[in-house]
Each structure stands twice: as C-alpha cells, then as structure tokens.
Design a protein around this motif. Sequence first.
Motif, PDB file in Angstrom:
ATOM      1  N   GLY A 261       0.946  -0.940   0.086  1.00 24.34           N
ATOM      2  CA  GLY A 261       0.162   0.039   0.025  1.00 24.34           C
ATOM      3  C   GLY A 261       0.807   1.339   0.122  1.00 24.34           C
ATOM      4  O   GLY A 261       0.307   2.390   0.192  1.00 24.34           O
ATOM      5  N   TRP A 262       2.093   1.177  -0.172  1.00 26.57           N
ATOM      6  CA  TRP A 262       2.935   2.438  -0.396  1.00 26.57           C
ATOM      7  C   TRP A 262       2.636   3.317  -1.234  1.00 26.57           C
ATOM      8  O   TRP A 262       2.508   3.194  -2.259  1.00 26.57           O
ATOM      9  CB  TRP A 262       4.491   1.930  -0.448  1.00 26.57           C
ATOM     10  N   GLY A 263       2.408   4.462  -0.734  1.00 21.44           N
ATOM     11  CA  GLY A 263       2.070   5.576  -1.702  1.00 21.44           C
ATOM     12  C   GLY A 263       0.567   5.783  -1.955  1.00 21.44           C
ATOM     13  O   GLY A 263       0.353   6.676  -2.810  1.00 21.44           O
ATOM     14  N   GLN A 264      -0.116   4.644  -1.563  1.00 18.29           N
ATOM     15  CA  GLN A 264      -1.558   4.624  -2.389  1.00 18.29           C
ATOM     16  C   GLN A 264      -2.707   4.822  -0.879  1.00 18.29           C
ATOM     17  O   GLN A 264      -3.835   4.329  -1.012  1.00 18.29           O
ATOM     18  CB  GLN A 264      -1.894   3.219  -2.741  1.00 18.29           C
ATOM     19  N   ALA A 265      -2.191   5.327   0.443  1.00 14.92           N
ATOM     20  CA  ALA A 265      -2.977   5.481   1.475  1.00 14.92           C
ATOM     21  C   ALA A 265      -4.347   6.370   1.208  1.00 14.92           C
ATOM     22  O   ALA A 265      -5.344   6.072   1.506  1.00 14.92           O
ATOM     23  CB  ALA A 265      -2.247   5.926   2.322  1.00 14.92           C
ATOM     24  N   LEU A 266      -4.354   7.578   0.307  1.00 14.25           N
ATOM     25  CA  LEU A 266      -5.258   8.190   0.165  1.00 14.25           C
ATOM     26  C   LEU A 266      -6.264   8.065  -1.180  1.00 14.25           C
ATOM     27  O   LEU A 266      -6.973   8.370  -1.293  1.00 14.25           O
ATOM     28  CB  LEU A 266      -4.946   9.786  -0.071  1.00 14.25           C
ATOM     29  N   SER A 267      -5.684   6.961  -1.849  1.00 17.43           N
ATOM     30  CA  SER A 267      -6.251   6.655  -3.124  1.00 17.43           C
ATOM     31  C   SER A 267      -7.043   5.231  -2.845  1.00 17.43           C
ATOM     32  O   SER A 267      -7.644   4.763  -4.070  1.00 17.43           O
ATOM     33  CB  SER A 267      -5.186   6.547  -4.286  1.00 17.43           C
ATOM     34  N   ALA A 268      -6.954   4.613  -1.910  1.00 18.81           N
ATOM     35  CA  ALA A 268      -7.610   3.247  -1.607  1.00 18.81           C
ATOM     36  C   ALA A 268      -8.972   3.326  -1.751  1.00 18.81           C
ATOM     37  O   ALA A 268      -9.407   4.159  -1.052  1.00 18.81           O
ATOM     38  CB  ALA A 268      -6.693   2.713  -0.533  1.00 18.81           C
ATOM     39  N   GLU A 269      -9.580   2.363  -2.320  1.00 20.87           N
ATOM     40  CA  GLU A 269     -11.015   2.247  -2.065  1.00 20.87           C
ATOM     41  C   GLU A 269     -11.447   1.450  -0.894  1.00 20.87           C
ATOM     42  O   GLU A 269     -10.928   0.448  -0.482  1.00 20.87           O
ATOM     43  CB  GLU A 269     -11.645   1.507  -3.466  1.00 20.87           C
ATOM     44  N   ARG A 270     -12.689   2.071  -0.345  1.00 19.20           N
ATOM     45  CA  ARG A 270     -13.133   1.476   0.907  1.00 19.20           C
ATOM     46  C   ARG A 270     -13.657   0.048   0.505  1.00 19.20           C
ATOM     47  O   ARG A 270     -14.289  -0.039  -0.396  1.00 19.20           O
ATOM     48  CB  ARG A 270     -14.420   2.392   1.402  1.00 19.20           C
ATOM     49  N   ASP A 273      -8.764  -4.774   0.198  1.00 17.89           N
ATOM     50  CA  ASP A 273      -7.707  -5.232   1.002  1.00 17.89           C
ATOM     51  C   ASP A 273      -6.575  -4.081   1.058  1.00 17.89           C
ATOM     52  O   ASP A 273      -6.232  -3.887   2.263  1.00 17.89           O
ATOM     53  CB  ASP A 273      -6.971  -6.482   0.362  1.00 17.89           C
ATOM     54  N   LEU A 274      -6.493  -3.188  -0.123  1.00 15.76           N
ATOM     55  CA  LEU A 274      -5.784  -2.129   0.151  1.00 15.76           C
ATOM     56  C   LEU A 274      -6.126  -0.981   0.939  1.00 15.76           C
ATOM     57  O   LEU A 274      -5.132  -0.477   1.791  1.00 15.76           O
ATOM     58  CB  LEU A 274      -5.559  -1.508  -1.379  1.00 15.76           C
ATOM     59  N   TRP A 275      -7.465  -0.902   1.291  1.00 12.24           N
ATOM     60  CA  TRP A 275      -8.020  -0.085   2.249  1.00 12.24           C
ATOM     61  C   TRP A 275      -7.510  -0.561   3.812  1.00 12.24           C
ATOM     62  O   TRP A 275      -7.204   0.413   4.510  1.00 12.24           O
ATOM     63  CB  TRP A 275      -9.556   0.051   2.165  1.00 12.24           C
ATOM     64  N   ASP A 276      -7.636  -1.812   3.940  1.00 12.94           N
ATOM     65  CA  ASP A 276      -7.062  -2.401   5.395  1.00 12.94           C
ATOM     66  C   ASP A 276      -5.873  -2.118   5.558  1.00 12.94           C
ATOM     67  O   ASP A 276      -5.193  -1.799   6.647  1.00 12.94           O
ATOM     68  CB  ASP A 276      -7.481  -3.464   5.824  1.00 12.94           C
ATOM     69  N   GLN A 277      -4.847  -2.385   4.434  1.00 10.04           N
ATOM     70  CA  GLN A 277      -3.340  -2.395   4.645  1.00 10.04           C
ATOM     71  C   GLN A 277      -2.936  -0.928   4.891  1.00 10.04           C
ATOM     72  O   GLN A 277      -1.800  -0.744   5.330  1.00 10.04           O
ATOM     73  CB  GLN A 277      -2.878  -2.987   3.213  1.00 10.04           C
ATOM     74  N   THR A 278      -3.661   0.134   4.230  1.00  6.83           N
ATOM     75  CA  THR A 278      -3.225   1.600   4.417  1.00  6.83           C
ATOM     76  C   THR A 278      -3.926   2.221   5.427  1.00  6.83           C
ATOM     77  O   THR A 278      -3.689   3.551   5.716  1.00  6.83           O
ATOM     78  CB  THR A 278      -3.458   1.994   3.191  1.00  6.83           C
ATOM     79  N   TRP A 279      -4.654   1.594   6.480  1.00  7.68           N
ATOM     80  CA  TRP A 279      -5.368   2.112   7.372  1.00  7.68           C
ATOM     81  C   TRP A 279      -4.412   2.998   8.248  1.00  7.68           C
ATOM     82  O   TRP A 279      -4.891   4.150   8.701  1.00  7.68           O
ATOM     83  CB  TRP A 279      -5.969   1.031   8.332  1.00  7.68           C
ATOM     84  N   GLN A 280      -3.294   2.511   8.792  1.00 11.80           N
ATOM     85  CA  GLN A 280      -2.788   3.360   9.797  1.00 11.80           C
ATOM     86  C   GLN A 280      -2.100   4.567   9.085  1.00 11.80           C
ATOM     87  O   GLN A 280      -1.907   5.478   9.731  1.00 11.80           O
ATOM     88  CB  GLN A 280      -1.349   2.586  10.392  1.00 11.80           C
ATOM     89  N   THR A 281      -1.460   4.515   7.872  1.00 10.91           N
ATOM     90  CA  THR A 281      -0.928   5.626   7.129  1.00 10.91           C
ATOM     91  C   THR A 281      -1.692   6.371   6.771  1.00 10.91           C
ATOM     92  O   THR A 281      -1.725   7.776   6.866  1.00 10.91           O
ATOM     93  CB  THR A 281      -0.153   4.867   5.773  1.00 10.91           C
ATOM     94  N   ARG A 282      -2.954   6.018   6.322  1.00  9.04           N
ATOM     95  CA  ARG A 282      -3.992   6.847   5.918  1.00  9.04           C
ATOM     96  C   ARG A 282      -4.744   7.953   7.270  1.00  9.04           C
ATOM     97  O   ARG A 282      -4.702   9.190   6.816  1.00  9.04           O
ATOM     98  CB  ARG A 282      -5.273   6.189   5.271  1.00  9.04           C
TER      99      ARG A 282
END
Length: 420
Positions: A261-270, A273-282
């Motif tokens: 999820g590196w660099g995709q924290a604000l572009s992940a869709e709710r 799996d990417l949404w869950d992986q970037t939860w902390q960074t987002r």
Amino acid sequence: MAPNKKMILRGDVNRIYDDKYRSSQQAKKEKLFIRPTRQRKLKNAKWFSVGMGIDLPFCLLILILLVIGTIMMFSASYAFAYYTVGDSFFYLKRQIIFIVLGIAAMAIMSFFNYNKLHKIAPIVLGVAYFSLLLVLIIPSVEGGVKRWIPLGIFNLQPSEIAKFAVILFFSHWASKYYKVMQLPKYSILPGVIVFGTIAGLLLLEPHYSGIVIVGVLTVIMLYIGGMKTKYLIVGGIALGVIILLLAVTGGLSYAMSRMDGWGQALSAERGTDLWDQTWQTRNSLYAIGSGGLWGLGLGQSRQKFLYLPEPQNDFIFAIVVEELGLIGAAIILLIFALLVWRGITLSLRSKDKFGKLLGIGLTSQIGVQVVFNILVITDWLPNTGISLPFFSYGGSSLIMLLAQMGIVLSISRTANIERT
C-alpha cells in the motif's frame, strides 16, 4: 669561639623552610575553613566548565526533547491506554520509569572514560550477535515476529544493541586503521562482513527497518572513517542487486507485504484489501492534514481516539502535528537539528580520532531515525516501524539512546570548545 659559617647557612635554610611550611599550612587552613563557599562553587562549576565539564547546551537540548516527548506521548496514548488496559496513565507511568533509568545511565556514562570503550568494541559487537541469536530462540510474541527479549518491566530489543555495536566497532576499527582505510581490505571487507551478518540475523526476525538503519550507520561510519566515495557507489549497486534477487526469490515476502500500500493510502477504495493495509498510514495523513498551521491544541487530537493504531509508538509525530500544527512540529524538528549539530560539533573538537568517530556516529543515529520516521508517517517510505527518538514509547530504545547521549557528553568533557 666564632660561629661556623656552615652552621649559619644551615640555620638560615631551616628558618626559610619553617617559614614556608607555616605559610603553606596557613594557606591550607584558609582554603578549608575561611573560604569553603568559594571552594564549593568551584567544585560545582566543574560540571559545566571548559575542559572537564559536560556540554550544557547539548544536555539542555536532550532534556527539552525528553520533556516535550513525554508530554506528547501521554497526550497520544491516554485514550488507547484506557481502552486497552483500563488505565489512562499506563504508558506514562512506565515511560517515566524508563526516563529515570535512562537519565541515570546517561549520568553514569557522562563520567565514564569513553576511551575504555575502544578496547571492548569487539566484545560489545559479540554481545550484539549473541542477543540477535537469542531472540530467535525465544518464542515469538506477535504474529511470528521475533524482535524482543522479555526482561520483566520492558522488552529488550537486540536491534538497539546492534546499532550501538556497529557504531562503536567501526569507530574502533577506523581509528585503528585510519591510515589504510582507503584500501578495500580495511573498509569494504569489514563493512560487508559486519553488516552482512547482522542483516542476516535481522532478516530472520524479520526486522527490515533495523536492517536499513544498521546499513545506513555502517555506510556513515565507513565513509567518515576514510573509505573512498567510489566504493559507496559500487556497494550501492551490489546491495540493489541483492535486494532484487531476494525479492524475486521470495526472501522479502514480509517486506513486500508492507510495500503493497505504499504511496496509495489516500487513493485506496473502501472495503478493499488495500484499504485495510493502508489504514494506519491513511489516518496518519488525516492527523497531519487536520493539524493545519497552528494545530488543534494540546490534547485535542481526534485521530488518537482509536483511529490511528498505537499512536504512542512509531506514528506519534502525526499526533504531534495534529495537536501542535506545522509551527509546533517545525520547532521540534529544529530542536532535533540543533541537537545533531551540537553533537557533531562537539565530536569534531574531540582530541582523538576515536572520540570524533564515536560521537559523530551516535549523534547521526538520532538524525537518521528522525528523518526516516518523518518519511514513514508521511508515506514517503513504506510503513517499516521506525521509532522517533525521545518521543516514541519504549524501554530499551529510550534507555539505550540516553546512555549513548551520555557517551557524547563524556566526549564533550575533553572537546576543545568554548561552553556557551
């Protein structure tokens, strides 16, 4: 009978000796009884005096960061602590114990002759290897990750010992062979052996952020120790090839999962799996963005209320920015910069090469960790778990760090610099 000339001379000498003896005894009495206050002042002044005293500005910068860091750690942790253990002061009470132990270690090391570390550098490196092997034997505490040795009140992280051991060993090595450090035999070869073995043990934990920091510290120590610049380029290319091979063969599966999820924290869709992986960074980015210029106010963070996981640890600076704003965060970073600058300045004025290298290495570790921590919480680097010095909660890291700052203060005692 006329007096003997030799007897007259001897009598004169005896009288002169008696007069000097009485004068010296009188002077001692004056020092002991007549002006005791002045003597006490002079004795106390040695703590921060030129030559034998520790460096006051460096010491004050450490204490300022400790105070601010403790306040912010409590502000970031009390909601999480109340939810998880039912005590809002849980992390604060433990952190204060760590601070007391760390300051005691710093005070002891500030009076310790740092040159004695010159002789035991290989032994300290051996202790680091032993602790890195021991942690692999102990059953894992969290998800198969083996990074901590339980010691009761806190867990010892062997990677913290490894960082110090690398700095100490290469300070010892480069000061011993400084005339031939431009030869690969005395620069690249020991660097590859020491870093390669430590990185291999950290890879088994796995602890990739530890590998990165140890690698950067190894490069810094070899470079300031006299290694040629062209060898850095060759080493960088070789390291890139090794990382590529490990990634292709699956040797970096844990690290690759952190990079998904590196660099995709604000572009992940709710809901993905990417949404869950970037939860902390987002949520870290949300905290930074909501802080604005002046911040929401001390204690007024919203993301620490169970949105940002474990805000007292690696992502504490996101809460700092949310509560103190860009201005407050900039001031804190300025204090860190002043600490690094003062530490390097003191080290460069040391009277021996070992002190120069050791002081620069220990101070550089703070700068490296601060930069990496900021890059992680802003999503410029993958979430690899790098603590913020003096701010993040933790026993072994804080105690080790303060003990290392004590060594820098010990170096400042012999540094040829005016105290301000």
